[in-house]
Design an enzyme around this catalytic site. Structure first.
Site, PDB file in Angstrom:
ATOM      1  N   ASP A   1       0.829  -1.199   0.000  1.00  0.00           N
ATOM      2  CA  ASP A   1       0.000   0.000   0.000  1.00  0.00           C
ATOM      3  C   ASP A   1       0.865   1.252   0.000  1.00  0.00           C
ATOM      4  OD1 ASP A   1      -2.110   1.725   0.217  1.00  0.00           O
ATOM      5  OD2 ASP A   1      -2.889   0.923   2.089  1.00  0.00           O
ATOM      6  N   ASP A   2       0.864   1.974  -1.102  1.00  0.00           N
ATOM      7  CA  ASP A   2       1.647   3.217  -1.223  1.00  0.00           C
ATOM      8  C   ASP A   2       3.154   2.949  -1.235  1.00  0.00           C
ATOM      9  OD1 ASP A   2      -0.826   4.408  -1.055  1.00  0.00           O
ATOM     10  OD2 ASP A   2      -0.262   5.862   0.469  1.00  0.00           O
TER      11      ASP A   2
ATOM     12  N   CYS B   1      -5.367   4.528  -4.428  1.00  0.00           N
ATOM     13  CA  CYS B   1      -5.595   3.204  -3.853  1.00  0.00           C
ATOM     14  C   CYS B   1      -6.772   2.440  -4.457  1.00  0.00           C
ATOM     15  CB  CYS B   1      -5.778   3.341  -2.344  1.00  0.00           C
ATOM     16  SG  CYS B   1      -6.127   1.787  -1.504  1.00  0.00           S
TER      17      CYS B   1
ATOM     18  N   ASP C   1       0.037  -0.822  -5.013  1.00  0.00           N
ATOM     19  CA  ASP C   1      -1.106  -0.203  -5.667  1.00  0.00           C
ATOM     20  C   ASP C   1      -0.758   1.140  -6.297  1.00  0.00           C
ATOM     21  OD1 ASP C   1      -0.797   1.138  -3.243  1.00  0.00           O
ATOM     22  OD2 ASP C   1      -2.912   1.023  -2.670  1.00  0.00           O
ATOM     23  N   ASN C   2       0.092   1.932  -5.655  1.00  0.00           N
ATOM     24  CA  ASN C   2       0.457   3.241  -6.200  1.00  0.00           C
ATOM     25  C   ASN C   2       1.757   3.718  -5.562  1.00  0.00           C
ATOM     26  OD1 ASN C   2      -2.264   4.017  -4.252  1.00  0.00           O
ATOM     27  ND2 ASN C   2      -0.309   4.939  -3.677  1.00  0.00           N
TER      28      ASN C   2
END
Length: 467
Positions: free
Chosen positions: A37-38, A75, A260-261
């Site tokens: 995540d991130d 996200c 995700d990003n």
């Protein structure tokens, strides 16, 4: 009003019947999808000086993609792309799903859990969801639900391992969605001890500072916490892979790791510049040799890859990506020479639609609402690093001024061979008009092919969906 079917002529269409295909060993083909995540392009195996030995080992056992890109740097939209094989402007997940943002897939969109469960797969989500509606994501089990950004990677590994053991002879599709290294209320969750995790501390004075950030004490401190969270994530992945091996199912399981990003810093998350989109992708497939692959691949390719591996038919409508199975274990694929990106919102009050195409040599970004100031994601805006940057408008984001970051032109064109940090906009330069026009046309072709509701001239953005 907006709950329409995906494509014209698709109203009421159902996915084709599917039959699970067994691996050459005669056993079922399983899937373990790991989503951080991130996380930017930050692993030891990608050259960032941090301790991530288990993911580095996974990369050495599988195919590590060096030119892998998210299709959006936010996200919920990115997770929707991963699970549908469609860009956000196609699937309807235009922004964040949770709370007041409340974005969700359009009716009629098929997802990995729906397709695979119908094919007889045991399906489970462990950790973060942030995608909806629930009816489109019919996981058989949702384990360790997110509780204010849970960081207990051992609990997540044990839950996933227990589910895998419980499936017996059924094939499984398990998505493990970590909260690390997303920002937490306090220091990326590094303020407490976590079971089974020996913290890896980073000296702010010695951390790697990405090129899109200024070298400030607050930025270095912020990065030190981010990197510590990544090392915890790595420990959790190691726990999970050990449990997979102990289950006896590793030799029949496709393992995919990706983020995700981009990292949760200005210039990365929510941006269509490289720090927001260029991310880690590691795929370990039984029977495929280890490789470092430089093909340009997209998160739209993840769903087709999983369906291909599983032998499960895709939906009856066309997906925007294509399977990576043919390129695993290989050094590249010259035909994969471009990727596209599409962004609408992050938080609901942060409307800033963008479209982009990237090749090996150039990046072209179309800012559809360029008169607006560029919005800064809430967690980034409240971060110590951004607070230190914004305190003085003269402080630059790397080499980019804050003014240029917040007020963008309609078109951006960058020569990545000479300007990898995407700083010198060549969109209005006559010497680069031919390249601009080629990429502009290529992006327009993608938008037409994917029936982009934001195409100029549409009086009804949903007219193409077949009312």
């Amino acid at each position: 009003m907006r709950r329409r079917t995906l494509l014209k002529g698709m109203a009421g269409a159902a996915a084709a019947p599917v039959t699970t295909v067994r691996a050459a060993t005669g056993r079922q083909r399983n899937v373990l999808l790991l989503i951080s995540d991130d996380q930017g392009l930050d692993l030891g195996c990608y050259g960032t000086p941090i301790a991530t030995p288990r993911l580095d080992r996974l990369a050495g056992e599988g195919t590590r993609f060096t030119h892998a890109f998210a299709a959006v740097s936010s996200c919920s939209p990115s997770r929707a792309v991963i699970h549908t094989g469609l860009y956000g402007h196609q699937n309807g997940m235009y922004g964040l799903q949770h709370d007041v943002h409340h974005q969700s897939l359009l009716d009629g969109i098929e997802t990995l859990p729906s397709l695979l469960r119908r094919a007889g797969y045991a399906t489970a989500l462990v950790g973060k969801k942030h995608i909806g509606p629930d009816s489109a994501f019919p996981f058989e089990a949702e384990l360790v639900p997110e509780r204010s950004g849970i960081r207990d990677v051992r609990e997540m590994a044990v839950a996933a391992g227990s589910f895998i053991r419980s499936t017996n002879d059924r094939p499984f599709f398990v998505t493990v969605a970590y909260s690390d290294p997303h920002r937490a209320a306090t220091d990326y969750g590094n303020d407490r001890a976590w079971p089974g995790v020996k913290p890896v501390r980073y000296d702010p004075a010695r951390v790697h500072v990405p090129a899109h950030l200024p070298d400030l004490p607050a930025v270095r401190q912020d990065l030190a916490g981010y990197y510590e969270s990544l090392s915890r994530l790595d420990t959790g992945v190691g726990m999970l892979l050990d449990l997979l091996a102990e289950s006896g199912r590793a030799d029949d399981t496709l393992v995919i790791f990706l983020s995700d990003n981009g990292r949760p810093f200005a210039g990365a998350k929510t941006n269509l510049y490289a720090p927001g989109l260029h991310l880690p992708l590691i795929v370990r497939a039984p029977g495929s040799a280890a490789a470092v692959n430089d093909a340009m691949v997209s998160w739209t390719d993840i769903a087709p890859t999983i369906l291909d591996w599983a032998g499960v038919a895709p939906p009856r409508y066309p997906l925007s990506g294509s399977s990576l199975m043919p390129v695993l274990g290989k050094p590249g694929d010259p035909a994969r020479d471009a990727v596209f990106a599409s962004h609408e919102f992050h938080e609901i009050n942060q409307y800033y639609p963008m479209r982009a195409v990237r090749t090996r040599t150039h990046s072209y970004i179309l800012n559809l609402a360029h008169p607006l100031d560029y919005p800064v994601a809430g967690d980034v805006a409240g971060s110590p690093s951004w607070q230190a940057i914004a305190a003085d408008p003269a402080i630059r984001l790397g080499k980019r001024s804050q003014a240029a970051y917040l007020r963008r032109p309609a078109e951006e064109l960058y020569d990545l061979t000479r300007d990898p940090d995407e700083l010198v906009n060549l969109a209005a330069d006559p010497a680069h008009a031919a390249v601009r026009d080629t990429l502009r046309a290529r992006l327009l072709d993608m938008r037409k092919a994917t029936r982009d509701p934001w195409l100029t001239g549409q009086t009804d953005p949903y007219s193409h969906m077949g009312r």
